[in-house]
Design a protein around this motif. Structure first.
Motif, PDB file in Angstrom:
ATOM      1  N   ILE A 126       5.460  -9.081  -2.051  1.00 31.74           N
ATOM      2  CA  ILE A 126       6.255  -9.029  -0.820  1.00 31.74           C
ATOM      3  C   ILE A 126       6.735  -7.611  -0.550  1.00 31.74           C
ATOM      4  O   ILE A 126       6.645  -7.098   0.581  1.00 31.74           O
ATOM      5  N   GLU A 127       7.234  -6.929  -1.570  1.00 37.44           N
ATOM      6  CA  GLU A 127       7.767  -5.585  -1.357  1.00 37.44           C
ATOM      7  C   GLU A 127       6.660  -4.573  -1.078  1.00 37.44           C
ATOM      8  O   GLU A 127       6.909  -3.535  -0.455  1.00 37.44           O
ATOM      9  N   GLU A 128       5.444  -4.875  -1.488  1.00 40.64           N
ATOM     10  CA  GLU A 128       4.330  -3.965  -1.236  1.00 40.64           C
ATOM     11  C   GLU A 128       3.658  -4.216   0.109  1.00 40.64           C
ATOM     12  O   GLU A 128       3.241  -3.276   0.789  1.00 40.64           O
ATOM     13  N   ARG A 129       3.608  -5.498   0.539  1.00 45.50           N
ATOM     14  CA  ARG A 129       2.767  -5.834   1.695  1.00 45.50           C
ATOM     15  C   ARG A 129       3.549  -6.336   2.921  1.00 45.50           C
ATOM     16  O   ARG A 129       2.981  -6.382   4.015  1.00 45.50           O
ATOM     17  N   ALA A 130       4.798  -6.745   2.760  1.00 39.55           N
ATOM     18  CA  ALA A 130       5.556  -7.327   3.881  1.00 39.55           C
ATOM     19  C   ALA A 130       6.530  -6.307   4.463  1.00 39.55           C
ATOM     20  O   ALA A 130       6.843  -5.288   3.844  1.00 39.55           O
ATOM     21  N   ILE A 131       7.021  -6.602   5.666  1.00 38.84           N
ATOM     22  CA  ILE A 131       8.007  -5.749   6.334  1.00 38.84           C
ATOM     23  C   ILE A 131       9.155  -6.619   6.828  1.00 38.84           C
ATOM     24  O   ILE A 131       9.104  -7.855   6.789  1.00 38.84           O
ATOM     25  N   PHE A 132      10.225  -5.961   7.303  1.00 39.27           N
ATOM     26  CA  PHE A 132      11.322  -6.671   7.941  1.00 39.27           C
ATOM     27  C   PHE A 132      10.902  -7.097   9.346  1.00 39.27           C
ATOM     28  O   PHE A 132      10.144  -6.403  10.022  1.00 39.27           O
ATOM     29  N   GLY A 133      11.428  -8.252   9.770  1.00 35.48           N
ATOM     30  CA  GLY A 133      11.190  -8.721  11.113  1.00 35.48           C
ATOM     31  C   GLY A 133      12.183  -8.144  12.096  1.00 35.48           C
ATOM     32  O   GLY A 133      12.782  -7.085  11.839  1.00 35.48           O
ATOM     33  N   PRO A 134      12.403  -8.814  13.253  1.00 30.67           N
ATOM     34  CA  PRO A 134      13.280  -8.287  14.294  1.00 30.67           C
ATOM     35  C   PRO A 134      14.683  -7.971  13.773  1.00 30.67           C
ATOM     36  O   PRO A 134      15.244  -8.711  12.971  1.00 30.67           O
ATOM     37  N   GLY A 135      15.244  -6.866  14.225  1.00 30.60           N
ATOM     38  CA  GLY A 135      16.571  -6.453  13.803  1.00 30.60           C
ATOM     39  C   GLY A 135      16.622  -4.966  13.518  1.00 30.60           C
ATOM     40  O   GLY A 135      15.685  -4.217  13.808  1.00 30.60           O
ATOM     41  N   SER A 136      17.727  -4.539  12.927  1.00 30.20           N
ATOM     42  CA  SER A 136      17.946  -3.108  12.683  1.00 30.20           C
ATOM     43  C   SER A 136      16.921  -2.509  11.741  1.00 30.20           C
ATOM     44  O   SER A 136      16.636  -1.312  11.799  1.00 30.20           O
TER      45      SER A 136
END
Length: 541
Positions: A25-35
């Protein structure tokens, strides 16, 4: 209770895919909508710990080696802790063609090795379609469309399709809102329930039951479901409330080999919510090790309690993650918790007793009160198990328990609600004349005054409970489960008066009613001048 994690950690940790999934998750995912939109995903300590437990598998040598330990997982944290983000990250790993989310054997050290799901199908349920798009599904859409692995997905408002190496559909995630029939034949591999405390209408609960039933259709892919939200309103019969009750039953040891993992954190201490610093500490406890997301965040949250029109019960649910029902509990559980006394009622003490229950449903209880001290104990309790439809009170045990009570204690009076047990109460009246009395709890004109007296005694600390009573927790549970039923009666100040009723169909409060009857008998003993018992069992007036 500040943190409830069930099942509890075993001395020997279970094998888990959690470390691989957290790293993925920390390597391939990002944060969604928001700051933080578009920034690389970051998992705090709580989220990593949750992942480790959620992805535990049976160890080598077990008949189910490599299979998931839990069929369902539930996360209950306060508002503002990126719970929806967490659910979307888990869904991202479950949908991704390289997500290490199922066990594909063990390495030389006995650690599980992860593999992706074959042809995943992921329904994501929320109250309305708009909420689905705004919550977990909306966050997942951004992760798949704008993250570093965007070429693996075809994203739209209606579905997110996983693509194979030839660009063909190879699985999908879909938003779902209150429509069980449309997905009845779905072959689910993972499913999400966003904000389950808001899923309480019949249609939503029907959709939930359909989705849970679907979990048995893809056995080879070891399907499971995840619930993420905050505490809800007691008595609303939401999906989240049912899960919370199940978790409490697991914690009490009533469910063997549970298939549910539940992680709940709340502000469990006693705080003066009229003092800002106390509210800040309550928010801090409910937050856990993550701490403030920005300077002054806790104080800003605490100031919400200072608005004259604020719904303080709602604030408790959202920011302290406490299960409450606005003004519906008949008695103050916190006041009751503070009224404990060391020791227990000694044999031979002058006591009054209360009896309430039913022969075929709910529960039956006997509560005694020491006349001299006002100390109460749960003498006996029989409860219909939650998973049993047909149940009958063991009358022989009831008769033996009552006979033993009169043998061991000096019982001044026993007040009984006789409904459905009229013959049994009549037999007691014949055996112990002038000691056993019918006291019907459906007569509003008398019950409302008894309820008020018991409420005031609990609030003032006049009534106590024995810290040496092995059933003290059960009595406290019933006290907290007693709700208010409004009547047309008002007190001298013009305030409405109440009878007792259930807060929730599965929560029993008969011991609270028995405690009320026992307390009413004690009040009558005091007003009659009865103070103590001599060794000859003669009463002093």
């Amino acid at each position: 209770m500040s943190t409830l994690i069930v099942p509890k950690l075993d001395e020997q940790p279970w094998p888990t895919l959690g470390p691989q999934i957290a790293a993925f998750i920390e390597e391939r995912a990002i944060f969604g909508p928001g700051s933080l939109k578009g920034q690389p995903a970051r998992l705090d300590a709580d989220k990593k710990a949750a992942l480790y437990r959620l992805y535990e598998v049976y160890p080598q040598g077990h008949p189910l080696q490599g299979r998931r330990r839990f069929k369902r997982g539930s996360i209950s944290w306060r508002k503002g802790l990126a719970k929806t983000e967490f659910m979307a990250w888990v869904a991202f790993a479950e949908l991704h063609p390289e997500g290490p989310v199922r066990c594909d054997g063990f390495d030389a050290h006995g650690r599980p090795v992860g593999r992706p799901v074959n042809d995943p199908y992921i329904p994501m349920l929320a109250v309305t379609a708009e909420q689905v798009e705004e919550l977990a599904y909306g966050a997942l859409s951004v992760m798949c469309a704008e993250g570093p692995d965007a070429e693996f997905f075809d994203v739209s408002l209606e579905r997110i399709i996983r693509l194979d190496e030839y660009g063909r559909a190879d699985g999908k995630a879909v938003p779902l809102s209150n429509n069980p029939g449309a997905r009845d034949g779905a072959r689910t591999t993972f499913q999400c329930f966003d904000e389950p405390h808001r899923l309480y209408l019949p249609r939503a609960k029907s959709a939930h039951e359909t989705m849970v039933a679907n979990l048995e259709k893809r056995v080879l892919e070891d399907p499971w479901g995840l619930y993420v939200g905050t505490a809800g309103e007691l008595g609303q019969e939401s999906i989240a409330e049912g899960i919370h009750e199940e978790a409490l039953a697991i914690d009490r040891g009533e469910i063997d080999d549970p298939q549910l993992f539940h992680f709940h954190r709340e502000a469990g201490g006693t705080y003066d919510m009229s003092q800002r610093e106390q509210v800040i500490e309550a928010v801090r406890e409910a937050t856990g090790p993550v701490g403030e997301y920005g300077p002054g965040q806790f104080e800003s949250i605490a100031k919400q309690w200072e608005r004259p029109s604020a719904d303080k019960a709602m604030l408790e649910r959202l920011w302290l993650n406490r299960w409450v029902r606005s003004g519906q509990q008949a008695f103050d559980p916190n006041a009751w918790a503070n009224n404990g006394l060391p020791g227990s009622i000694p044999d031979g003490a002058l006591v009054t007793a209360g009896f309430d229950g039913a022969r075929y449903r709910d529960s039956t209880a006997i509560v005694i009160t020491e006349v001299s001290s006002g100390r109460q104990e749960l003498w006996a309790l029989w409860e219909r198990p939650a998973d049993v439809d047909e149940w009958e009170l063991p009358l022989d045990e009831l008769r033996e328990s009552m006979a033993y009570l009169f043998e061991v204690m000096d019982v001044w009076r026993l007040y009984c609600d006789p409904f459905f047990l009229e013959e049994t109460v009549a037999a007691w009246q014949g055996r112990w004349p002038k000691k056993v009395y019918e006291w019907r709890t459906n007569v509003a004109s008398t019950v409302v005054h008894a309820v008020r007296a018991y409420r005031e005694a609990i609030a003032s600390g006049e009534v106590h409970w024995s810290q040496g009573d092995p059933q003290a927790a059960d009595l406290a549970r019933h006290i907290g489960a007693a709700g208010r039923r409004r009547t047309n009666f008002v007190d001298d100040d013009g305030q409405p008066m109440f009878m007792l009723q259930k807060i929730h169909p599965d929560r029993k409060f008969d011991a609270a009613m028995a405690g009320l009857l026992s307390w009413e008998a004690r009040r009558d003993a005091i007003s009659s001048g009865v103070t103590r018992s001599r060794s000859s069992k003669m009463l002093v007036f």
